[in-house]
Design a protein around this motif. Structure first.
Motif, PDB file in Angstrom:
ATOM      1  N   GLU A   1       0.911  -1.238   0.183  1.00  0.00           N
ATOM      2  CA  GLU A   1       0.019  -0.041  -0.057  1.00  0.00           C
ATOM      3  C   GLU A   1       0.838   1.297   0.019  1.00  0.00           C
ATOM      4  O   GLU A   1       1.867   1.254   0.494  1.00  0.00           O
ATOM      5  CB  GLU A   1      -0.900   0.017   1.182  1.00  0.00           C
ATOM      6  N   THR A   2       0.479   2.315  -0.923  1.00  0.00           N
ATOM      7  CA  THR A   2       1.174   3.585  -1.005  1.00  0.00           C
ATOM      8  C   THR A   2       0.616   4.734  -0.132  1.00  0.00           C
ATOM      9  O   THR A   2      -0.683   4.591  -0.680  1.00  0.00           O
ATOM     10  CB  THR A   2       1.558   3.960  -2.335  1.00  0.00           C
ATOM     11  N   ILE A   3       0.988   5.247   0.631  1.00  0.00           N
ATOM     12  CA  ILE A   3       0.500   6.659   1.369  1.00  0.00           C
ATOM     13  C   ILE A   3       0.580   7.747   0.574  1.00  0.00           C
ATOM     14  O   ILE A   3       1.414   8.194  -0.175  1.00  0.00           O
ATOM     15  CB  ILE A   3       0.907   6.951   2.615  1.00  0.00           C
ATOM     16  N   VAL A   4      -0.465   8.325   0.018  1.00  0.00           N
ATOM     17  CA  VAL A   4      -0.696   9.549  -0.777  1.00  0.00           C
ATOM     18  C   VAL A   4      -0.984  10.818  -0.023  1.00  0.00           C
ATOM     19  O   VAL A   4      -2.099  11.015   0.552  1.00  0.00           O
ATOM     20  CB  VAL A   4      -1.650   9.357  -2.029  1.00  0.00           C
ATOM     21  N   ASN A   5      -0.042  11.629   0.146  1.00  0.00           N
ATOM     22  CA  ASN A   5      -0.282  12.781   1.245  1.00  0.00           C
ATOM     23  C   ASN A   5      -0.870  13.926   0.404  1.00  0.00           C
ATOM     24  O   ASN A   5       0.058  14.532  -0.424  1.00  0.00           O
ATOM     25  CB  ASN A   5       0.860  13.073   1.934  1.00  0.00           C
ATOM     26  N   ILE A   6      -1.986  14.571   0.716  1.00  0.00           N
ATOM     27  CA  ILE A   6      -2.542  15.415  -0.282  1.00  0.00           C
ATOM     28  C   ILE A   6      -2.794  16.831   0.691  1.00  0.00           C
ATOM     29  O   ILE A   6      -3.358  16.604   1.774  1.00  0.00           O
ATOM     30  CB  ILE A   6      -3.844  15.235  -0.823  1.00  0.00           C
ATOM     31  N   GLY A   7      -2.004  17.915   0.438  1.00  0.00           N
ATOM     32  CA  GLY A   7      -2.225  19.062   1.139  1.00  0.00           C
ATOM     33  C   GLY A   7      -3.329  19.969   0.478  1.00  0.00           C
ATOM     34  O   GLY A   7      -3.486  20.051  -0.647  1.00  0.00           O
TER      35      GLY A   7
ATOM     36  N   LYS B   1      -3.576   4.817  -0.517  1.00  0.00           N
ATOM     37  CA  LYS B   1      -4.331   5.212   0.596  1.00  0.00           C
ATOM     38  C   LYS B   1      -4.092   6.762   0.734  1.00  0.00           C
ATOM     39  O   LYS B   1      -2.958   7.263   0.577  1.00  0.00           O
ATOM     40  CB  LYS B   1      -4.149   4.596   1.913  1.00  0.00           C
ATOM     41  N   VAL B   2      -5.168   7.607   0.954  1.00  0.00           N
ATOM     42  CA  VAL B   2      -5.038   9.005   1.074  1.00  0.00           C
ATOM     43  C   VAL B   2      -5.154   9.371   2.347  1.00  0.00           C
ATOM     44  O   VAL B   2      -5.796   9.012   3.157  1.00  0.00           O
ATOM     45  CB  VAL B   2      -6.181   9.751   0.215  1.00  0.00           C
ATOM     46  N   GLN B   3      -4.066  10.407   2.647  1.00  0.00           N
ATOM     47  CA  GLN B   3      -4.171  11.343   3.721  1.00  0.00           C
ATOM     48  C   GLN B   3      -4.185  12.811   3.591  1.00  0.00           C
ATOM     49  O   GLN B   3      -3.487  13.218   2.680  1.00  0.00           O
ATOM     50  CB  GLN B   3      -2.810  10.746   4.663  1.00  0.00           C
ATOM     51  N   TRP B   4      -5.031  13.344   4.070  1.00  0.00           N
ATOM     52  CA  TRP B   4      -5.195  15.044   4.065  1.00  0.00           C
ATOM     53  C   TRP B   4      -4.762  15.638   5.068  1.00  0.00           C
ATOM     54  O   TRP B   4      -4.744  15.098   6.134  1.00  0.00           O
ATOM     55  CB  TRP B   4      -6.792  15.348   3.872  1.00  0.00           C
ATOM     56  N   THR B   5      -3.903  16.837   4.870  1.00  0.00           N
ATOM     57  CA  THR B   5      -3.550  17.726   5.581  1.00  0.00           C
ATOM     58  C   THR B   5      -3.830  19.206   5.234  1.00  0.00           C
ATOM     59  O   THR B   5      -3.919  19.459   4.286  1.00  0.00           O
ATOM     60  CB  THR B   5      -2.109  17.821   5.856  1.00  0.00           C
TER      61      THR B   5
ATOM     62  N   LYS C   1     -16.187  14.440  -1.953  1.00  0.00           N
ATOM     63  CA  LYS C   1     -16.792  13.416  -2.578  1.00  0.00           C
ATOM     64  C   LYS C   1     -16.456  12.126  -2.172  1.00  0.00           C
ATOM     65  O   LYS C   1     -16.737  10.977  -2.529  1.00  0.00           O
ATOM     66  CB  LYS C   1     -17.189  13.785  -4.126  1.00  0.00           C
ATOM     67  N   GLY C   2     -14.982  12.248  -1.694  1.00  0.00           N
ATOM     68  CA  GLY C   2     -14.251  10.864  -1.584  1.00  0.00           C
ATOM     69  C   GLY C   2     -13.862  10.159  -2.795  1.00  0.00           C
ATOM     70  O   GLY C   2     -13.298   9.078  -2.951  1.00  0.00           O
ATOM     71  N   TRP C   3     -13.624  10.966  -3.867  1.00  0.00           N
ATOM     72  CA  TRP C   3     -13.019  10.576  -5.229  1.00  0.00           C
ATOM     73  C   TRP C   3     -11.928  10.135  -5.377  1.00  0.00           C
ATOM     74  O   TRP C   3     -11.245   9.062  -5.873  1.00  0.00           O
ATOM     75  CB  TRP C   3     -13.591  11.639  -6.293  1.00  0.00           C
ATOM     76  N   PHE C   4     -10.968  10.798  -4.568  1.00  0.00           N
ATOM     77  CA  PHE C   4      -9.424  10.539  -4.658  1.00  0.00           C
ATOM     78  C   PHE C   4      -9.386   9.099  -3.744  1.00  0.00           C
ATOM     79  O   PHE C   4      -8.392   8.210  -4.240  1.00  0.00           O
ATOM     80  CB  PHE C   4      -8.508  11.659  -3.746  1.00  0.00           C
ATOM     81  N   GLU C   5     -10.056   8.902  -2.665  1.00  0.00           N
ATOM     82  CA  GLU C   5      -9.962   7.431  -2.153  1.00  0.00           C
ATOM     83  C   GLU C   5     -10.338   6.618  -3.127  1.00  0.00           C
ATOM     84  O   GLU C   5      -9.517   5.494  -3.042  1.00  0.00           O
ATOM     85  CB  GLU C   5     -10.654   7.662  -0.605  1.00  0.00           C
ATOM     86  N   GLN C   6     -11.292   6.838  -3.667  1.00  0.00           N
ATOM     87  CA  GLN C   6     -11.933   5.898  -4.525  1.00  0.00           C
ATOM     88  C   GLN C   6     -10.979   5.251  -5.577  1.00  0.00           C
ATOM     89  O   GLN C   6     -10.705   4.079  -5.887  1.00  0.00           O
ATOM     90  CB  GLN C   6     -13.245   6.363  -5.089  1.00  0.00           C
ATOM     91  N   ALA C   7     -10.353   6.347  -6.325  1.00  0.00           N
ATOM     92  CA  ALA C   7      -9.405   6.076  -7.546  1.00  0.00           C
ATOM     93  C   ALA C   7      -8.315   5.572  -7.186  1.00  0.00           C
ATOM     94  O   ALA C   7      -7.797   4.533  -7.548  1.00  0.00           O
ATOM     95  CB  ALA C   7      -9.206   7.572  -8.186  1.00  0.00           C
ATOM     96  N   PHE C   8      -7.508   6.018  -5.800  1.00  0.00           N
ATOM     97  CA  PHE C   8      -6.340   5.517  -5.319  1.00  0.00           C
ATOM     98  C   PHE C   8      -6.443   4.027  -4.655  1.00  0.00           C
ATOM     99  O   PHE C   8      -5.317   3.309  -4.738  1.00  0.00           O
ATOM    100  CB  PHE C   8      -5.828   6.249  -4.697  1.00  0.00           C
ATOM    101  N   ALA C   9      -7.764   3.688  -4.135  1.00  0.00           N
ATOM    102  CA  ALA C   9      -7.680   2.307  -3.754  1.00  0.00           C
ATOM    103  C   ALA C   9      -7.496   1.430  -4.785  1.00  0.00           C
ATOM    104  O   ALA C   9      -7.356   0.362  -4.575  1.00  0.00           O
ATOM    105  CB  ALA C   9      -9.391   2.177  -2.869  1.00  0.00           C
ATOM    106  N   LYS C  10      -8.064   1.801  -5.905  1.00  0.00           N
ATOM    107  CA  LYS C  10      -8.020   0.788  -7.171  1.00  0.00           C
ATOM    108  C   LYS C  10      -6.376   0.764  -7.467  1.00  0.00           C
ATOM    109  O   LYS C  10      -6.011  -0.498  -8.148  1.00  0.00           O
ATOM    110  CB  LYS C  10      -8.612   1.432  -8.430  1.00  0.00           C
ATOM    111  N   GLU C  11      -5.587   1.217  -7.046  1.00  0.00           N
ATOM    112  CA  GLU C  11      -4.189   1.248  -7.454  1.00  0.00           C
ATOM    113  C   GLU C  11      -3.344   1.000  -5.733  1.00  0.00           C
ATOM    114  O   GLU C  11      -2.201   1.307  -5.942  1.00  0.00           O
ATOM    115  CB  GLU C  11      -3.578   2.359  -8.030  1.00  0.00           C
ATOM    116  N   HIS C  12      -3.854   0.554  -5.098  1.00  0.00           N
ATOM    117  CA  HIS C  12      -3.469   0.164  -3.840  1.00  0.00           C
ATOM    118  C   HIS C  12      -2.854   1.217  -2.999  1.00  0.00           C
ATOM    119  O   HIS C  12      -1.545   0.967  -2.633  1.00  0.00           O
ATOM    120  CB  HIS C  12      -2.559  -1.187  -3.895  1.00  0.00           C
TER     121      HIS C  12
ATOM    122  N   ASP D   1       2.045   6.943 -12.407  1.00  0.00           N
ATOM    123  CA  ASP D   1       0.645   6.702 -12.533  1.00  0.00           C
ATOM    124  C   ASP D   1       0.196   7.247 -11.662  1.00  0.00           C
ATOM    125  O   ASP D   1      -1.204   7.700 -11.970  1.00  0.00           O
ATOM    126  CB  ASP D   1       0.717   5.073 -12.700  1.00  0.00           C
ATOM    127  N   LEU D   2       0.202   7.323 -10.470  1.00  0.00           N
ATOM    128  CA  LEU D   2      -0.354   7.878  -9.447  1.00  0.00           C
ATOM    129  C   LEU D   2      -0.439   9.418  -9.612  1.00  0.00           C
ATOM    130  O   LEU D   2      -1.475   9.812  -9.326  1.00  0.00           O
ATOM    131  CB  LEU D   2      -0.011   7.563  -8.005  1.00  0.00           C
TER     132      LEU D   2
END
Length: 331
Positions: free
Chosen positions: A36-42, A69-73, A56-67, A237-238
């Protein structure tokens, strides 16, 4: 036996330190574990497709398909996001023109991957309702709130120079938006250089006056999506996926404008009139970074160098990489 025990302890300790260093390196590169890759978004205090996609949770949905996980700050402004990028605590961010110039001058490893706003009216210098201050020249000797290194900061310096004033002719009070807004509304400062949606909020809710925007100075204040350069190299790709989701949100916002306004208003606790005004005055785009925008950035960088806001000459085209947005926009 004691010597052997000591040696075993030392070897074990060194192995443990190596393992911990490896974990730290993996986390810095976005790896949470082997799969799993953590994707940190500011995200900062704007109303734009980034916020819509989060709601809308769209980043979470899209990134989950590529294994992934999103973290927001959340951040108050652009400069703190740049600091987080520099410390490998952030992978993607959305900022205005001035923070990226300071970041490039400081040698921070980031890449501009999309132009999200042109910025003719992205920022404004505000004065309170009924203020005797009517022009930029009237600011002489006055207190002006601004977030250091922000797009509003650059507008303030450009406006002062245009009016024949120096920064020493005014009292610049460096405050982040939450503190600046309180100071402005309590009249502890005489003016405030800031961006949307604060501009629409103050002009609509408190009838604040606008002394200047970028368009008044024949200037641009573009905004960008940024990626930490090493993250883009490790996860191209991410990076494309991130831009695709942003575009999904932008198109949805345009097609369902009133619904988007309602979502933003609820998320930021703003009146719908304020949100609609902010979106219309500074509309979102998601396009490759053009030569026109690079030139505008170079003009801003050279201006900041002349005032010693930055300390070295930069080529603003060097941090641009349009390959990701071009792939994201392909049908």
């Amino acid at each position: 036996m004691k010597k052997q025990s000591v040696l075993l302890f030392i070897v074990g300790f060194l192995l443990l330190m190596t393992a911990l260093s490896g974990c730290a390196a993996n986390q810095a590169n976005g790896k949470a574990n082997g799969t799993e890759t953590i994707v940190n978004i500011g995200i900062q205090q704007n109303v734009d497709p980034l916020l819509l996609a989060r709601e809308k949770g769209w980043f979470e949905q899209a990134f989950a398909k590529e294994h992934a996980k999103v973290q927001w700050t959340e951040f108050q402004s652009g400069p703190p996001q740049i600091e987080a990028l520099s410390a490998n605590h952030l992978d993607f961010s959305s900022v205005g023109n001035s923070p990226v110039i300071s970041a490039q001058a400081a040698g921070i490893g980031f890449t501009e991957i999309s132009n999200t706003r042109i910025g003719g009216k992205a920022d404004a210098i505000l004065v309170s309702k009924g203020s005797a201050i009517k022009t930029i020249r009237d600011l002489k000797g006055k207190k002006i709130a601004v977030a250091k290194g922000s797009s509003g900061f650059n507008l303030l310096y450009e406006a002062l120079q245009h009016a024949g004033l120096k920064d020493s002719d005014v009292q610049i009070i460096q405050l982040q938006p939450d503190e600046a807004q309180a100071a402005f509304n309590s009249k502890k400062v005489d003016a405030w250089a800031v961006w949307e949606p604060f501009v629409s909020y103050e002009t609509i809710e408190h009838q604040a006056g606008v002394l200047s925007t970028e368009s008044d100075l024949n200037s641009l204040s573009p905004s960008f999506l940024l990626v930490r350069s090493q993250f883009a190299k490790d996860h191209p790709d991410l990076t494309v996926t991130f831009l695709k989701v942003y575009e999904q949100a932008r198109l949805w916002q345009n097609k369902h404008f009133n619904e988007a306004v309602a979502i933003y208003a609820k998320a930021k606790n703003l009146d719908k009139r304020v949100v609609a005004s902010a979106l219309k005055s500074n509309p979102s785009i998601n396009v490759p970074i053009s030569e026109k925008i690079i030139h505008a950035q170079q003009k801003t960088a050279d201006f900041q160098l002349s005032l010693k806001i930055i300390n070295n000459k930069i080529d603003t085209g060097k941090v641009v990489d349009n390959q990701y947005i071009e792939k994201a926009l392909k049908k």
